[in-house]
Enzyme design. Sequence first.
Site, PDB file in Angstrom:
ATOM      1  N   LYS A   1       0.863  -1.181   0.000  1.00  0.00           N
ATOM      2  CA  LYS A   1       0.000   0.000   0.000  1.00  0.00           C
ATOM      3  C   LYS A   1       0.899   1.229   0.000  1.00  0.00           C
ATOM      4  CE  LYS A   1      -3.875   2.293   2.238  1.00  0.00           C
ATOM      5  NZ  LYS A   1      -3.325   3.631   1.926  1.00  0.00           N
TER       6      LYS A   1
ATOM      7  N   GLU B   1       2.877   1.476   5.281  1.00  0.00           N
ATOM      8  CA  GLU B   1       1.535   1.811   5.745  1.00  0.00           C
ATOM      9  C   GLU B   1       0.634   0.591   5.828  1.00  0.00           C
ATOM     10  OE1 GLU B   1      -1.875   5.219   4.957  1.00  0.00           O
ATOM     11  OE2 GLU B   1      -0.769   4.415   3.270  1.00  0.00           O
TER      12      GLU B   1
ATOM     13  N   ASP C   1       1.771   5.281  -0.003  1.00  0.00           N
ATOM     14  CA  ASP C   1       1.250   6.421   0.756  1.00  0.00           C
ATOM     15  C   ASP C   1       1.535   7.705  -0.011  1.00  0.00           C
ATOM     16  OD1 ASP C   1       0.164   7.955   2.730  1.00  0.00           O
ATOM     17  OD2 ASP C   1       1.812   7.729   4.147  1.00  0.00           O
TER      18      ASP C   1
END
Length: 346
Positions: free
Chosen positions: A65, A206, A67
Amino acid sequence: MTKRPRKPSRPLLTDDAPVQSRRIRRRDPRQPELAFDPMPDRIEPCLAKLVSQPPAGDDWSYEIKWDGYRLAIHFETNRIRILTRGGHDWTHRFPSIVAAAQEMLPLSAILDGEAVVLDNQGRSDFGMLQNSLGGRGGKKPAGAAILYAFDLLYLDGHDLTGVECSSRRKLLEGMLTDDEGAIRFSHEIEADPETFLKAACQHGLEGIIAKHRDRPYRSGRTGDWLKIKCVESDAFVVVGYEPSTTDRGAVGSLVLAALRGSDYVHVGSVGTGFTRAVARELKQTLDLLKTRTPAIRLPGKQLVLTSPTLIAEIEYRGWTNDGSLRHASYKGLRDRQDNADIYRLA
């Protein structure tokens, strides 16, 4: 009688004509295999649904993921367009990504991805990205930004949104072979999802994203994509500040609110995560937003209440029993043009 020679057909893509954004003619039913789908002006993005645990099974793929800012890169006949999640044109703000994309022309495509700035350990850092853009509302171009592309929605006259995710990603991976350039492929991580999530958290990432391999690209939060975070991070509205007790020109903490219906609800404050310089910049900005009709009313502390204009990305570790954020830390300001989701209370 000799037939007159037919005029040569015009190529689908030329250097002097943009890809059309509407259907030019009906498809010939006698030649259905010769499909041509006009490039759409914009495709509403597919959004990841937050869950607490990653799904298991061969139907799911997993990746990091990132960011940063969600972007769609439109490769048109003679230009590049970069659109935010909310549909705003930010082409001018990402010159390095534009330059990399121009080298791929005359490709006709739409890439879905995340613009990030990496720290010295290769992790995406939202604060660094915001600083490179000049802060909220800044006009500076982010020369250090790169794009991690994770989906391909359109390619050379073909709308791919109805194609399964695994096939879209194979096509995309074949296009992006430079892992050092400004446009990079967001690789699938082949690992047990629980192990992958644990490793991501240990390395300060994250979280991770899970995507169903067999699903088409569907706009909105459908559950086809899932996000599992190491630390909670959401967008909250800044509705005031408490002045610093050690620096009269800075904020000591920001007063935060979430939405319940159309009303703002106080969810606590954040006093960590910003440098002295950022604390001073925040005070200067918030002082311009002072209001006599605040979004919320809080008795007691010496607070400066402001209009609900700024949106802050906040990292936190859960909620207290009275509805406040636990161990909140400031990450940066979201630009409203990024169409940030303000946290909504049930």
